[in-house]
Enzyme design. Structure first.
Site, PDB file in Angstrom:
ATOM      1  N   GLU A 177       0.829  -1.217   0.000  1.00 46.14           N
ATOM      2  CA  GLU A 177       0.000   0.000   0.000  1.00 46.14           C
ATOM      3  C   GLU A 177       0.861   1.265   0.000  1.00 46.14           C
ATOM      4  OE1 GLU A 177      -2.592   0.545   3.403  1.00 46.14           O
ATOM      5  OE2 GLU A 177      -3.639   2.210   2.456  1.00 46.14           O
ATOM      6  N   LYS A 219      -2.471  -1.972  -3.140  1.00 45.81           N
ATOM      7  CA  LYS A 219      -3.535  -1.130  -2.566  1.00 45.81           C
ATOM      8  C   LYS A 219      -3.149   0.324  -2.754  1.00 45.81           C
ATOM      9  CE  LYS A 219      -6.054  -0.188   1.696  1.00 45.81           C
ATOM     10  NZ  LYS A 219      -6.826  -0.784   2.772  1.00 45.81           N
TER      11      LYS A 219
END
Ligand code: 13P
Length: 338
Positions: A177, A219
């Site tokens: 992420e 992500k």
């Protein structure tokens, strides 16, 4: 490394138009959300709130996996059933946030590096033993005057890749992420330029460190105008800029991309995701891994009261179903609850 097991878990997390529920707020972030709402912040209240989320009826119709926080993965329902067991029984996959937060980056005011690599292998092994099958690490990139620096992009990309390699070594699917924050008055074009630079750096590091792309998920942030920009790009422009950026940077071997919501309203996060599913052929599954955009209506409805649990669960079930509809390209604003 059991390569096939990693590939199977990564694919299961993004199958059938389902997405992820991020409920991995640290205790201090959870406190902040509770305080904003006037809810008392105690360990028992956090446990009760997480029990509400995890036991939401029909959540597994739209949600494949849940990202937990360290405190939560050790907790249980009021009747003593461990949360991990409840999640697995409901047909969902438990995951765990393993970074220790974004800390000030030396010599670079306004920028951060995410910490938590020391001792990480042992922590990952513990989480795997507890039943987690995937993990999450968030690197944070700020847009501002003269930032992000090359240094902040490099250190965060490096840490994300070291974390991802360790995860795969112990049998956890890493969710990588790199979040470019919405904070600031920057334009859509500036967000796109920075996001592209960050994603290139991240995939270069993942390649250097030998991370199996087929056994991970990305992500990212969507490419949006800065939250304080006077000129807000519309839904279609955000969707188009996001897809253009991802197509330039994310190898087709990655099975799935699951967006963070980053401060977008629940409805806008659904609308953006839906617009990305209007006919363009994409090499990866494209879904949601929202925190606030899934939880906020439920948190509002709960408000810390046991009597409101069913109403709050209905809000979460609805929000998750709307996002699954968005992944299938069939969400409309008219589906929003009145
Ligand atoms: P938001 O969707 O609220 O941005 O949270 C997602 C997340 O996991 C942030 O790390």
């Amino acid at each position: 490394m059991n390569t096939q097991a990693l590939i199977d878990i990564a694919n299961a997390l993004v199958a059938d138009g389902k997405g992820l529920l991020a409920m991995d707020e640290s205790s201090s972030t959870c406190r902040k959300r509770f305080v904003e709402q006037g809810i008392e912040d105690t360990e028992e209240m956090r446990r009760a709130y997480r029990e509400l989320l995890i036991t939401t009826p029909r959540l597994s119709d739209s949600v494949s996996g849940l990202i937990l926080f360290d405190e939560t993965i050790h907790q249980a329902k009021k009747d003593g059933t461990p949360f991990v067991e409840v999640i697995v029984k409901a047909g969902m996959i438990p995951g765990i946030k393993v970074d220790l937060g974004a800390k000030p980056l030396a010599g670079h005011p306004g920028e951060t590096v995410t910490e938590g690599l020391d001792g990480l292998r042992a922590r990952l092994q513990d989480y795997h033993r507890l039943g987690a099958r995937f993990a999450k690490w968030r690197g944070v990139i700020n847009i501002g005057d003269g930032i992000p620096s090359t240094a902040s992009i490099a250190v965060n990309a490096h840490a994300l890749a070291r974390y991802a390699a360790l995860c795969q070594d112990v049998g956890l699917v890493p969710i990588v992420e790199p979040e470019v924050l919405m904070d600031g008055a920057h334009s859509l074009a500036r967000c796109s330029e920075v996001t592209e630079k960050v994603l290139h750096a991240v995939f270069a590091e993942l390649n250097i460190q030998g991370v199996l792309l087929e056994g991970m998920l990305l992500k990212p942030n969507m490419v949006t105008s800065g939250a304080d920009s006077a000129e807000q790009a519309d839904v279609h422009a955000v969707a188009a800029a996001t897809l253009d950026t991802l197509l330039r940077c994310v190898p087709a071997a990655v099975p799935g991309i699951a967006f963070l919501s980053g401060g977008q309203s629940p409805a806008l996060a659904s609308a953006h995701l839906n617009d990305m599913h209007q006919g363009r052929v994409l090499p990866w599954a494209l879904t949601f891994s929202y925190g606030r955009a899934l939880q906020q209506p439920a948190l509002n409805a709960w408000n810390g009261e046991a009597a409101n649990v069913a109403a709050a669960q209905k809000e979460l079930e609805q929000r998750a179903a709307l996002n699954r509809a968005a992944v299938q390209g069939r969400y409309t604003a008219g589906m929003e609850p009145k």
